[in-house]
Design an enzyme around this catalytic site. Structure first.
Site, PDB file in Angstrom:
ATOM      1  N   HIS A 220       0.483  -1.824  -0.147  1.00 18.77           N
ATOM      2  CA  HIS A 220       0.049   0.061  -0.643  1.00 18.77           C
ATOM      3  C   HIS A 220       0.606   1.126   0.076  1.00 18.77           C
ATOM      4  O   HIS A 220       0.450   2.445   0.113  1.00 18.77           O
ATOM      5  CB  HIS A 220      -0.868   0.286   1.274  1.00 18.77           C
ATOM      6  CG  HIS A 220      -1.905  -1.278   1.764  1.00 18.77           C
ATOM      7  ND1 HIS A 220      -2.698  -1.115   0.598  1.00 18.77           N
ATOM      8  CD2 HIS A 220      -1.133  -2.492   2.485  1.00 18.77           C
ATOM      9  CE1 HIS A 220      -3.211  -2.881   0.830  1.00 18.77           C
ATOM     10  NE2 HIS A 220      -2.558  -3.249   1.834  1.00 18.77           N
ATOM     11  N   SER A 341      16.054  20.685 -16.469  1.00 20.68           N
ATOM     12  CA  SER A 341      15.071  21.963 -16.715  1.00 20.68           C
ATOM     13  C   SER A 341      15.486  22.411 -17.288  1.00 20.68           C
ATOM     14  O   SER A 341      16.928  23.274 -17.585  1.00 20.68           O
ATOM     15  CB  SER A 341      14.035  21.257 -15.574  1.00 20.68           C
ATOM     16  OG  SER A 341      13.218  22.973 -15.339  1.00 20.68           O
ATOM     17  N   LYS A 347      17.666  20.979 -10.982  1.00 26.18           N
ATOM     18  CA  LYS A 347      16.871  19.534 -11.456  1.00 26.18           C
ATOM     19  C   LYS A 347      17.709  18.001 -12.049  1.00 26.18           C
ATOM     20  O   LYS A 347      18.590  19.051 -13.326  1.00 26.18           O
ATOM     21  CB  LYS A 347      15.716  19.827 -12.202  1.00 26.18           C
ATOM     22  CG  LYS A 347      14.640  20.717 -12.031  1.00 26.18           C
ATOM     23  CD  LYS A 347      13.883  19.916 -11.116  1.00 26.18           C
ATOM     24  CE  LYS A 347      13.393  18.949 -10.927  1.00 26.18           C
ATOM     25  NZ  LYS A 347      12.515  18.581 -12.225  1.00 26.18           N
ATOM     26  N   GLU A 354      10.496   7.288 -16.462  1.00 23.38           N
ATOM     27  CA  GLU A 354       9.315   8.202 -16.645  1.00 23.38           C
ATOM     28  C   GLU A 354       8.804   7.553 -17.548  1.00 23.38           C
ATOM     29  O   GLU A 354       7.779   7.681 -18.244  1.00 23.38           O
ATOM     30  CB  GLU A 354       9.690   9.702 -16.325  1.00 23.38           C
ATOM     31  CG  GLU A 354       9.880  10.274 -15.451  1.00 23.38           C
ATOM     32  CD  GLU A 354       9.549  11.249 -14.788  1.00 23.38           C
ATOM     33  OE1 GLU A 354       9.186  12.202 -15.717  1.00 23.38           O
ATOM     34  OE2 GLU A 354      10.414  11.828 -14.120  1.00 23.38           O
TER      35      GLU A 354
END
Length: 523
Positions: A220, A341, A347, A354
């Site tokens: 969970h 970024s 970043k 992804e």
């Protein structure tokens, strides 16, 4: 993955000559060498989805060529119909397999006395020259010739004349395209199996580099129990092995030859379908000619296996994207597999994983496209089925890329042991081990362990920090040996069931995969 790029005038097959490697349902992935496709020309592993811009169209004042099927027609199709119905812009990816099938078919026709040996030799020489022209980027693909089959056959007629007109004896485009497609899918499966093994090796190698590292296990997305990192990585290796097994099973079922089924009813000519099946490395000819030309379940099974694998890879991607975040900080990807970024200079993003997560949607979508395409089609062949190629090409190209970049990522990440160790105390991961220790009926021990956790929460402490008197205040069953079960290190050592996260169990699992995948521990 080999470079997959749009190359104008270049052959578009993802795979070269069809492998005749025999696989059965019992074939294990580890028996497939990493260099299984060494005989293939790697330059053939290029994009199968080139556009119509790579195909020559007729000039406005150029007369249209009579179709090879045009005998009963009195007028040509309109330009709009021709543009809408052509498939050469994508099915030229099948050129190698189409030529292979034609070679086998011509040889069979000659053996059966349906064409002369001289005609066979002329056909084979012409096919060799056409293949050379395609691979050198010198072949002109024409939209007015509709598809890969008609382009090659028409070019062969232009090249050698009358003998080429005999090649289509006892053959329809219906059985021809399915023969090509089965050969292409067979090669695609072999290449995907190679990529799966490469990722498995990368994951096992990563596990070997992180021996003894304990990480929180989650259910969970909440802290659950401590597990060895090696155990977690091997979970993905197991999933990939099942993915490979589904593909091997699919390969066994698709490896039957439709050639000679003709349009749907077979032929009255004395052909030898067993000869062509054997020449092309198939197990046998398909036994029902109607089924042979209308069947697409081999494609559905293939894309289903790819879709399940894509979901596994997506879950791996999600795991690593989370673990690379500041909130977790469990892994650090190297710069080689990270991006930045355009506006935020600080970043460092795990974009490859992804995109693995994101591209799984394409692979699932390709399966849904094929399922929807095939729903409700009457027997036998329908032109709708021309639309089966692009989703398959896309699924294969995408899954190959996902496997490749996942392996690259695995080879370019480091686990932050100190950060992970500092994070381990949170969540009372040893509570279940405490319940196992008590030796009373489990529901009773569950209650005692739960009250022990509640006491820790009130004191802002860990279970192993509780004194023996504090534990006995909850239940007198506690003794001083309880501390041998508390703390994540002790908890992990207490696991002993088959397949568990206990050190000896994981060591056995790791030894199994090292042997199965033939990994050198020094590498």
């Amino acid at each position: 993955m080999e470079s997959i790029a749009h190359c104008s005038g270049t052959p578009t097959s993802l795979f070269s000559f069809s492998s005749t490697t025999k696989l059965s349902a019992s074939t294990s992935l580890s028996s497939l060498p990493l260099a299984h496709h060494r005989a293939m020309s790697r330059r053939d592993v290029i994009c199968a989805s080139q556009t119509l811009a790579d195909v020559s169209a007729l000039k406005p004042d150029e007369p249209k060529e009579n179709k090879l099927w045009g005998g009963r027609f009195e007028e040509s199709v309109t330009d709009a119909v021709e543009r809408f119905t052509e498939s050469i812009s994508f099915d030229k990816a099948l050129y190698k397999h189409d030529i292979m099938g034609s070679r086998a078919h011509a040889s069979m026709l000659a053996k059966q006395g349906l064409i002369s040996v001289g005609d066979r030799d002329s056909i084979l020489e012409g096919l060799n020259e056409i293949e050379r022209l395609i691979e050198n980027g010198e072949f002109v693909w024409r939209t007015d010739r509709e598809d890969v089959h008609m382009n090659i056959e028409a070019a062969l007629i232009d090249m050698i004349g009358e003998p080429a007109k005999k090649l289509h004896t006892a053959r329809s485009r219906n059985d021809q395209v399915l023969t090509d497609f089965r050969l292409w899918c067979r090669d695609a499966i072999d290449l995907i199996l190679e990529r799966i093994k490469h990722l498995q090796v990368a994951l096992v190698t990563l596990a070997l580099k992180n021996q003894g590292l304990i990480v929180p296990g989650y259910t969970h997305l909440q802290r659950a129990q401590p597990v060895l990192l090696q155990h977690l990585l091997l979970a993905f290796v197991e999933q990939l092995e099942r993915d490979a097994g589904r593909l091997v099973d699919c390969r066994v079922r698709l490896n039957f030859c439709p050639l000679g089924a003709c349009a749907l009813a077979g032929t009255g000519l004395p052909i030898d379908r067993f000869m062509t099946a054997e020449a092309l490395g198939f197990t046998a000819p398909m036994s029902n000619s109607i089924d042979a030309v209308s069947d697409r379940d081999f494609v559905l099974e293939f894309l289903s296996a790819n879709a399940i694998m894509a979901i596994h890879l997506s879950r791996l991607g999600e795991e690593w994207v989370l673990w690379a975040s500041e909130e977790f900080g469990f892994i650090t990807p190297s710069d080689a597999v990270s991006t930045g970024s355009s506006i935020m200079p600080q970043k460092k993003n795990p974009d490859p994983m992804e995109l693995v997560r994101g591209k799984s949607a394409r692979v699932v979508g390709d399966l849904v496209t094929l399922l929807t395409l095939c729903k409700g089609l009457p027997l036998a062949y329908n032109r709708d089925l021309q639309e089966d190629k692009e989703p398959v090409f896309d699924s294969v190209k995408t899954i190959l890329g996902m496997l490749e970049v996942s392996a690259e990522f695995a080879q370019n990440i480091s686990f932050n042991g100190d950060r992970i160790k500092k994070a381990l105390p949170a969540g009372h991961l040893d509570a279940t081990t405490l319940a196992d220790y008590l030796g009373v009926p489990f529901r009773t021990s569950h209650d005692i362990a739960g009250r022990s956790v509640a006491l820790c929460i009130s004191k802002n402490s860990q279970l192993r920090d509780l004194s023996l008197d504090e534990l006995r205040s909850l239940n007198p069953v506690f003794d001083k040996d309880v501390y041998e079960f508390l703390g994540v290190e002790n908890a992990v050592e207490k696991f002993c069931s088959y397949g568990s996260t206990g050190s000896s169990c994981v060591a056995s699992q790791l030894d199994y995969w090292i042997s199965k995948l033939q990994i050198s521990e020094e590498s």
